[in-house]
Design a protein around this motif. Structure first.
Motif, PDB file in Angstrom:
ATOM      1  N   PHE A  82       0.837  -1.210   0.000  1.00 26.13           N
ATOM      2  CA  PHE A  82       0.000   0.000   0.000  1.00 26.13           C
ATOM      3  C   PHE A  82       0.870   1.258   0.000  1.00 26.13           C
ATOM      4  O   PHE A  82       0.654   2.173  -0.799  1.00 26.13           O
ATOM      5  N   ILE A  83       1.851   1.316   0.894  1.00 27.27           N
ATOM      6  CA  ILE A  83       2.713   2.495   1.011  1.00 27.27           C
ATOM      7  C   ILE A  83       3.517   2.699  -0.272  1.00 27.27           C
ATOM      8  O   ILE A  83       3.620   3.830  -0.773  1.00 27.27           O
ATOM      9  N   LEU A  84       4.070   1.632  -0.817  1.00 26.45           N
ATOM     10  CA  LEU A  84       4.799   1.748  -2.085  1.00 26.45           C
ATOM     11  C   LEU A  84       3.858   2.206  -3.203  1.00 26.45           C
ATOM     12  O   LEU A  84       4.236   3.035  -4.043  1.00 26.45           O
ATOM     13  N   GLY A  85       2.653   1.667  -3.209  1.00 31.05           N
ATOM     14  CA  GLY A  85       1.656   2.086  -4.196  1.00 31.05           C
ATOM     15  C   GLY A  85       1.319   3.559  -4.092  1.00 31.05           C
ATOM     16  O   GLY A  85       1.216   4.262  -5.105  1.00 31.05           O
ATOM     17  N   ARG A  86       1.200   4.047  -2.870  1.00 30.74           N
ATOM     18  CA  ARG A  86       0.916   5.474  -2.675  1.00 30.74           C
ATOM     19  C   ARG A  86       2.075   6.334  -3.164  1.00 30.74           C
ATOM     20  O   ARG A  86       1.862   7.405  -3.734  1.00 30.74           O
ATOM     21  N   ALA A  87       3.303   5.876  -2.951  1.00 29.38           N
ATOM     22  CA  ALA A  87       4.471   6.630  -3.428  1.00 29.38           C
ATOM     23  C   ALA A  87       4.483   6.680  -4.954  1.00 29.38           C
ATOM     24  O   ALA A  87       4.687   7.748  -5.549  1.00 29.38           O
ATOM     25  N   ILE A  88       4.255   5.535  -5.581  1.00 25.88           N
ATOM     26  CA  ILE A  88       4.206   5.483  -7.045  1.00 25.88           C
ATOM     27  C   ILE A  88       3.062   6.346  -7.569  1.00 25.88           C
ATOM     28  O   ILE A  88       3.218   7.089  -8.545  1.00 25.88           O
ATOM     29  N   TYR A  89       1.919   6.254  -6.907  1.00 27.67           N
ATOM     30  CA  TYR A  89       0.761   7.069  -7.289  1.00 27.67           C
ATOM     31  C   TYR A  89       1.108   8.554  -7.233  1.00 27.67           C
ATOM     32  O   TYR A  89       0.825   9.304  -8.170  1.00 27.67           O
ATOM     33  N   ALA A  90       1.718   8.979  -6.126  1.00 29.10           N
ATOM     34  CA  ALA A  90       2.026  10.398  -5.950  1.00 29.10           C
ATOM     35  C   ALA A  90       2.983  10.898  -7.029  1.00 29.10           C
ATOM     36  O   ALA A  90       2.745  11.943  -7.640  1.00 29.10           O
ATOM     37  N   ILE A  91       4.040  10.155  -7.247  1.00 26.26           N
ATOM     38  CA  ILE A  91       5.035  10.573  -8.245  1.00 26.26           C
ATOM     39  C   ILE A  91       4.416  10.629  -9.636  1.00 26.26           C
ATOM     40  O   ILE A  91       4.575  11.605 -10.369  1.00 26.26           O
ATOM     41  N   SER A  92       3.698   9.576  -9.991  1.00 29.04           N
ATOM     42  CA  SER A  92       3.142   9.528 -11.349  1.00 29.04           C
ATOM     43  C   SER A  92       2.009  10.534 -11.534  1.00 29.04           C
ATOM     44  O   SER A  92       1.911  11.161 -12.594  1.00 29.04           O
ATOM     45  N   TYR A  93       1.178  10.722 -10.517  1.00 32.43           N
ATOM     46  CA  TYR A  93       0.051  11.654 -10.650  1.00 32.43           C
ATOM     47  C   TYR A  93       0.542  13.084 -10.810  1.00 32.43           C
ATOM     48  O   TYR A  93       0.005  13.837 -11.627  1.00 32.43           O
ATOM     49  N   VAL A  94       1.550  13.467 -10.036  1.00 34.92           N
ATOM     50  CA  VAL A  94       2.065  14.831 -10.144  1.00 34.92           C
ATOM     51  C   VAL A  94       2.718  15.033 -11.513  1.00 34.92           C
ATOM     52  O   VAL A  94       2.555  16.076 -12.134  1.00 34.92           O
ATOM     53  N   ARG A  95       3.427  14.023 -11.991  1.00 34.63           N
ATOM     54  CA  ARG A  95       4.088  14.110 -13.300  1.00 34.63           C
ATOM     55  C   ARG A  95       3.052  14.156 -14.423  1.00 34.63           C
ATOM     56  O   ARG A  95       3.115  15.004 -15.303  1.00 34.63           O
ATOM     57  N   ASP A  96       2.119  13.189 -14.418  1.00 36.87           N
ATOM     58  CA  ASP A  96       1.080  13.107 -15.445  1.00 36.87           C
ATOM     59  C   ASP A  96      -0.047  12.239 -14.903  1.00 36.87           C
ATOM     60  O   ASP A  96       0.123  11.015 -14.785  1.00 36.87           O
ATOM     61  N   PRO A  97      -1.186  12.834 -14.553  1.00 40.62           N
ATOM     62  CA  PRO A  97      -2.277  12.069 -13.939  1.00 40.62           C
ATOM     63  C   PRO A  97      -2.715  10.833 -14.726  1.00 40.62           C
ATOM     64  O   PRO A  97      -3.222   9.881 -14.140  1.00 40.62           O
ATOM     65  N   LYS A  98      -2.491  10.814 -16.020  1.00 40.95           N
ATOM     66  CA  LYS A  98      -2.882   9.666 -16.833  1.00 40.95           C
ATOM     67  C   LYS A  98      -2.043   8.419 -16.523  1.00 40.95           C
ATOM     68  O   LYS A  98      -2.424   7.315 -16.904  1.00 40.95           O
ATOM     69  N   THR A  99      -0.921   8.593 -15.822  1.00 36.79           N
ATOM     70  CA  THR A  99      -0.020   7.471 -15.544  1.00 36.79           C
ATOM     71  C   THR A  99      -0.179   6.926 -14.120  1.00 36.79           C
ATOM     72  O   THR A  99       0.673   6.176 -13.652  1.00 36.79           O
ATOM     73  N   ARG A 100      -1.249   7.255 -13.457  1.00 37.61           N
ATOM     74  CA  ARG A 100      -1.426   6.889 -12.053  1.00 37.61           C
ATOM     75  C   ARG A 100      -1.928   5.465 -11.828  1.00 37.61           C
ATOM     76  O   ARG A 100      -2.013   5.003 -10.689  1.00 37.61           O
ATOM     77  N   ALA A 101      -2.247   4.721 -12.852  1.00 36.04           N
ATOM     78  CA  ALA A 101      -2.929   3.433 -12.723  1.00 36.04           C
ATOM     79  C   ALA A 101      -2.154   2.419 -11.877  1.00 36.04           C
ATOM     80  O   ALA A 101      -2.735   1.759 -11.011  1.00 36.04           O
ATOM     81  N   LEU A 102      -0.858   2.268 -12.093  1.00 40.11           N
ATOM     82  CA  LEU A 102      -0.087   1.288 -11.332  1.00 40.11           C
ATOM     83  C   LEU A 102      -0.111   1.624  -9.840  1.00 40.11           C
ATOM     84  O   LEU A 102      -0.367   0.754  -9.006  1.00 40.11           O
ATOM     85  N   GLY A 103       0.153   2.877  -9.513  1.00 36.13           N
ATOM     86  CA  GLY A 103       0.124   3.294  -8.113  1.00 36.13           C
ATOM     87  C   GLY A 103      -1.235   3.089  -7.485  1.00 36.13           C
ATOM     88  O   GLY A 103      -1.343   2.651  -6.333  1.00 36.13           O
ATOM     89  N   PHE A 104      -2.283   3.399  -8.236  1.00 38.64           N
ATOM     90  CA  PHE A 104      -3.631   3.196  -7.702  1.00 38.64           C
ATOM     91  C   PHE A 104      -3.908   1.714  -7.475  1.00 38.64           C
ATOM     92  O   PHE A 104      -4.461   1.326  -6.441  1.00 38.64           O
ATOM     93  N   ALA A 105      -3.497   0.875  -8.417  1.00 39.14           N
ATOM     94  CA  ALA A 105      -3.719  -0.568  -8.271  1.00 39.14           C
ATOM     95  C   ALA A 105      -2.977  -1.115  -7.056  1.00 39.14           C
ATOM     96  O   ALA A 105      -3.514  -1.932  -6.300  1.00 39.14           O
TER      97      ALA A 105
END
Length: 132
Positions: A82-105
């Motif tokens: 979960f924590i790693l997913g949130r980190a990936i989500y945060a980085i990808s969402y700030v960079r480009d919200p369209k790339t947030r899928a992996l972090g969200f999953a």
């Protein structure tokens, strides 16, 4: 349960860090409080923090119920994902919200696994009479 406690603190520290990122973005992009809109990058930081808050509302009780009744070790492991997913989500969402899928999953799947596990445990406990 010490690993579950550590995962809990790490998740809360991560949320604290995301709040600091919002504050920093407010300053950097000139978005004065209490505004929640303005510069697009500020809005992304803000949405990451709010989405994380929404996920924590489900994650923390599920983590502790799962740890208490099913397995503290598995709860902690799912919590790390979960924590790693949130980190990936945060980085990808700030960079480009369209790339947030992996972090969200990687956030949603541990939550879902714990919730399903809790329901299965509870139903089995009820059916076996252990809940009475």
């Amino acid at each position: 349960m010490p690993f579950v406690a550590i995962v809990t603190v790490l998740a809360l520290l991560q949320f604290f860090w995301l709040g600091l990122q919002v504050a920093s973005a407010r300053t950097k992009y000139g978005v004065a409080a209490p505004a929640t809109t303005g510069h697009a990058v500020f809005e992304r930081h803000f949405r990451v923090q709010m989405n994380t808050l929404e996920q924590l509302l489900m994650f923390l009780p599920a983590l502790w119920i799962f740890a208490t009744y099913i397995s503290p070790l598995w709860a902690a492991a799912l919590g790390v994902v979960f924590i790693l997913g949130r980190a990936i989500y945060a980085i990808s969402y700030v960079r480009d919200p369209k790339t947030r899928a992996l972090g969200f999953a990687l956030t949603a799947l541990p939550n879902l696994a714990m919730l399903i596990g809790i329901v299965i445990w509870a139903v089995r406990a009820i059916l076996s009479g252990a809940a009475w």
